[in-house]
Design an enzyme around this catalytic site. Structure first.
Site, PDB file in Angstrom:
ATOM      1  N   ASN A  13       4.904  -9.489  12.070  1.00  0.00           N
ATOM      2  CA  ASN A  13       3.700  -8.905  11.863  1.00  0.00           C
ATOM      3  C   ASN A  13       2.725  -9.906  10.716  1.00  0.00           C
ATOM      4  O   ASN A  13       1.708  -9.929  10.903  1.00  0.00           O
ATOM      5  CB  ASN A  13       3.533  -7.366  11.158  1.00  0.00           C
ATOM      6  CG  ASN A  13       4.044  -6.574  12.133  1.00  0.00           C
ATOM      7  OD1 ASN A  13       4.083  -6.649  13.457  1.00  0.00           O
ATOM      8  ND2 ASN A  13       4.322  -5.159  11.799  1.00  0.00           N
ATOM      9  N   ARG A  55      10.259  -7.149  12.876  1.00  0.00           N
ATOM     10  CA  ARG A  55       8.953  -6.966  13.044  1.00  0.00           C
ATOM     11  C   ARG A  55       8.078  -6.960  11.559  1.00  0.00           C
ATOM     12  O   ARG A  55       6.899  -7.479  11.926  1.00  0.00           O
ATOM     13  CB  ARG A  55       8.756  -5.219  13.515  1.00  0.00           C
ATOM     14  CG  ARG A  55       8.922  -5.090  14.839  1.00  0.00           C
ATOM     15  CD  ARG A  55       9.002  -3.541  15.028  1.00  0.00           C
ATOM     16  NE  ARG A  55       9.125  -3.195  16.444  1.00  0.00           N
ATOM     17  CZ  ARG A  55       9.404  -1.868  16.778  1.00  0.00           C
ATOM     18  NH1 ARG A  55       9.150  -1.020  15.948  1.00  0.00           N
ATOM     19  NH2 ARG A  55       9.542  -1.731  17.984  1.00  0.00           N
ATOM     20  N   TYR A  64       3.089   9.672  -0.678  1.00  0.00           N
ATOM     21  CA  TYR A  64       4.289   9.183   0.155  1.00  0.00           C
ATOM     22  C   TYR A  64       5.530   9.323  -0.377  1.00  0.00           C
ATOM     23  O   TYR A  64       6.742   9.127  -0.001  1.00  0.00           O
ATOM     24  CB  TYR A  64       4.174   7.798   0.360  1.00  0.00           C
ATOM     25  CG  TYR A  64       2.948   7.207   1.118  1.00  0.00           C
ATOM     26  CD1 TYR A  64       1.958   8.178   1.505  1.00  0.00           C
ATOM     27  CD2 TYR A  64       2.331   5.984   0.962  1.00  0.00           C
ATOM     28  CE1 TYR A  64       0.849   7.944   2.316  1.00  0.00           C
ATOM     29  CE2 TYR A  64       1.419   5.479   1.936  1.00  0.00           C
ATOM     30  CZ  TYR A  64       0.320   6.468   2.537  1.00  0.00           C
ATOM     31  OH  TYR A  64      -0.828   6.395   2.853  1.00  0.00           O
ATOM     32  N   ASP A  89       0.901  -1.202  -0.012  1.00  0.00           N
ATOM     33  CA  ASP A  89       0.045   0.027   0.035  1.00  0.00           C
ATOM     34  C   ASP A  89       0.956   1.232   0.124  1.00  0.00           C
ATOM     35  O   ASP A  89       1.685   1.419   1.122  1.00  0.00           O
ATOM     36  CB  ASP A  89      -0.744  -0.051   1.271  1.00  0.00           C
ATOM     37  CG  ASP A  89      -1.936   1.170   1.250  1.00  0.00           C
ATOM     38  OD1 ASP A  89      -2.927   0.965   0.745  1.00  0.00           O
ATOM     39  OD2 ASP A  89      -1.560   2.303   1.630  1.00  0.00           O
ATOM     40  N   HIS A 116      -7.575   9.617  -2.237  1.00  0.00           N
ATOM     41  CA  HIS A 116      -6.943   9.672  -0.773  1.00  0.00           C
ATOM     42  C   HIS A 116      -7.665  10.053   0.216  1.00  0.00           C
ATOM     43  O   HIS A 116      -7.909   9.422   1.494  1.00  0.00           O
ATOM     44  CB  HIS A 116      -5.435   9.963  -0.707  1.00  0.00           C
ATOM     45  CG  HIS A 116      -4.242   9.803   0.107  1.00  0.00           C
ATOM     46  ND1 HIS A 116      -3.114   9.777  -0.012  1.00  0.00           N
ATOM     47  CD2 HIS A 116      -4.611   9.359   1.156  1.00  0.00           C
ATOM     48  CE1 HIS A 116      -2.714   9.360   0.835  1.00  0.00           C
ATOM     49  NE2 HIS A 116      -3.264   9.047   1.953  1.00  0.00           N
ATOM     50  N   SER A 156       6.451  -1.306   8.866  1.00  0.00           N
ATOM     51  CA  SER A 156       7.351  -1.722   9.949  1.00  0.00           C
ATOM     52  C   SER A 156       8.689  -1.609   8.863  1.00  0.00           C
ATOM     53  O   SER A 156       8.637  -2.038   7.665  1.00  0.00           O
ATOM     54  CB  SER A 156       7.555  -3.039  10.456  1.00  0.00           C
ATOM     55  OG  SER A 156       8.657  -3.061  11.175  1.00  0.00           O
ATOM     56  N   VAL A 157       9.687  -1.146   9.538  1.00  0.00           N
ATOM     57  CA  VAL A 157      11.055  -0.801   8.384  1.00  0.00           C
ATOM     58  C   VAL A 157      12.210  -2.048   9.152  1.00  0.00           C
ATOM     59  O   VAL A 157      13.269  -2.045   8.595  1.00  0.00           O
ATOM     60  CB  VAL A 157      11.747   0.345   8.289  1.00  0.00           C
ATOM     61  CG1 VAL A 157      10.901   1.050   7.432  1.00  0.00           C
ATOM     62  CG2 VAL A 157      11.895   1.170   9.665  1.00  0.00           C
ATOM     63  N   LEU A 217      -2.366  -0.328  13.999  1.00  0.00           N
ATOM     64  CA  LEU A 217      -1.748  -0.505  15.487  1.00  0.00           C
ATOM     65  C   LEU A 217      -1.809   0.976  15.888  1.00  0.00           C
ATOM     66  O   LEU A 217      -1.064   1.005  16.900  1.00  0.00           O
ATOM     67  CB  LEU A 217       0.015  -0.957  15.221  1.00  0.00           C
ATOM     68  CG  LEU A 217       0.116  -2.077  14.367  1.00  0.00           C
ATOM     69  CD1 LEU A 217       1.465  -2.531  14.395  1.00  0.00           C
ATOM     70  CD2 LEU A 217      -0.274  -3.430  15.057  1.00  0.00           C
ATOM     71  N   LYS A 260      -2.680   5.854  -4.536  1.00  0.00           N
ATOM     72  CA  LYS A 260      -3.652   6.859  -4.160  1.00  0.00           C
ATOM     73  C   LYS A 260      -3.235   8.212  -4.724  1.00  0.00           C
ATOM     74  O   LYS A 260      -2.434   8.583  -5.089  1.00  0.00           O
ATOM     75  CB  LYS A 260      -3.738   7.154  -2.593  1.00  0.00           C
ATOM     76  CG  LYS A 260      -3.755   5.793  -1.991  1.00  0.00           C
ATOM     77  CD  LYS A 260      -3.901   6.129  -0.427  1.00  0.00           C
ATOM     78  CE  LYS A 260      -3.431   4.830   0.440  1.00  0.00           C
ATOM     79  NZ  LYS A 260      -2.286   4.511   0.836  1.00  0.00           N
TER      80      LYS A 260
END
Ligand code: NAD
Length: 279
Positions: free
Chosen positions: A244, A240, A54, A49, A112, A235-236, A194, A79
């Protein structure tokens, strides 16, 4: 890059289905995005996504191409941002995004934000309908639409969005909007599933996590999945990213779902969709 994790899919209008779990890349700097997406693909993610706003669509596309997997394995969402509302601008914006991604089509294209003060989202939606017919987007939907905005585009064009991507997490459960979606056959996607980490210290979630030998993030993501919501946590960090997606081997009980439902406090972490206008 094969993965043994089976991600459930949800059918959308037409013959498109959406993987219920993916990766969000909001606030991932472009110089980190290709590596971030490749790590996720390695861990079994196939749904990404992104958004023109971004600033990392090109790097998402590079990761997809570098993965060596077939395009058809992926579900890519982008978007149309607030400054691109209106028929011609939205049509151009999708072509620009496809150029950035180096893709022939996206799997899902979203408005968006509705930006009601501009009053152009119906015109934008008409451009989306035509773009889908032209094969540039397999499915079309919206984000941050309130019931009145949904009603208006459906009444004025006859076309129902496939999804509405909204802020949704245990502190903002959006029961009314989810009911509206269910009544209209719109799939709910959760952004900030989250609450950007805010819900992870909640004692009720921690205790459910302990009972399952899972992390609080896994419990919250599993809660979304069991409610039928589509999620793409960001998450980078490699650990994680793998954590996830590891949520398909346990189940929350009806009682645990009810405990999480009781945490709702109508608390937004992001802007109010009726007000947000950033160009
Ligand atoms: P999120 O709820 O996914 O939270 C991400 C943050 O949670 C990370 O930065 C990290 O700090 C923490 N986190 C992630 N995994 C964790 C783990 N396992 N353990 C502990 N902490 C962990 O928030 P988000 O990035 O705002 O939302 C997800 C995606 O939703 C975005 O990347 C974007 O794709 C989408 N989004 C859309 C809109 C919209 O207006 N449509 C707005 C915001 C986000």
């Amino acid at each position: 890059m094969a993965s043994s994790i089976e991600i459930p899919s949800i059918p959308l209008a037409g013959d498109v289905s959406i993987p219920q779990f993916g990766l969000g890349v909001f606030q991932v700097p472009p110089e980190e995005t290709t590596e971030n997406v490749l790590l996720a693909i390695e861990a079994g993610y196939r749904h990404i996504d992104t958004a023109s706003a971004y600033g990392n669509e090109a790097q998402v596309g590079q990761a997809i191409h570098a993965s060596g997997l077939d395009r058809s394995e992926f579900f890519v969402t982008t978007k149309c941002f607030n400054s691109d509302h209106g028929y011609d601008s939205a049509t151009r914006a999708l072509k620009t995004s496809l150029g950035q991604l180096e893709l022939e089509h996206v799997d899902l294209y979203l408005i968006h934000w509705p930006v009601p003060s501009q009053d152009r989202y119906v015109e934008t939606w008409q451009a989306f309908i035509d773009a889908q017919q032209a094969g540039l987007a397999r499915a079309i939907g919206v984000s941050n639409f309130q019931p009145a905005h949904l009603r208006r585009i459906i009444d004025e064009t006859g076309v129902t969005p496939a999804v509405n991507q909204i802020e949704l997490h245990p502190y903002l459960q959006q029961a009314g909007l989810r009911r509206e979606h269910a009544d209209r056959g719109i799939v709910t996607e959760a952004w900030s599933p989250l609450a950007q980490g805010l819900v992870l210290d909640d004692p009720a979630i921690a205790s459910i996590a302990d009972a399952h030998g899972k992390s609080p993030a896994q419990v919250v993501l599993r809660w979304h999945i069991q409610l039928g919501i589509v999620v793409f946590p960001k998450s980078v960090t490699a650990e994680r990213i793998r954590e996830n997606i590891d949520i398909f081997d346990f189940e929350l009980s009806a009682e645990e779902l009810a405990q999480i439902e009781a945490l709702d406090r109508g608390e937004r972490t992001g802007p109010d969709p009726d007000e947000f206008t950033r160009p």
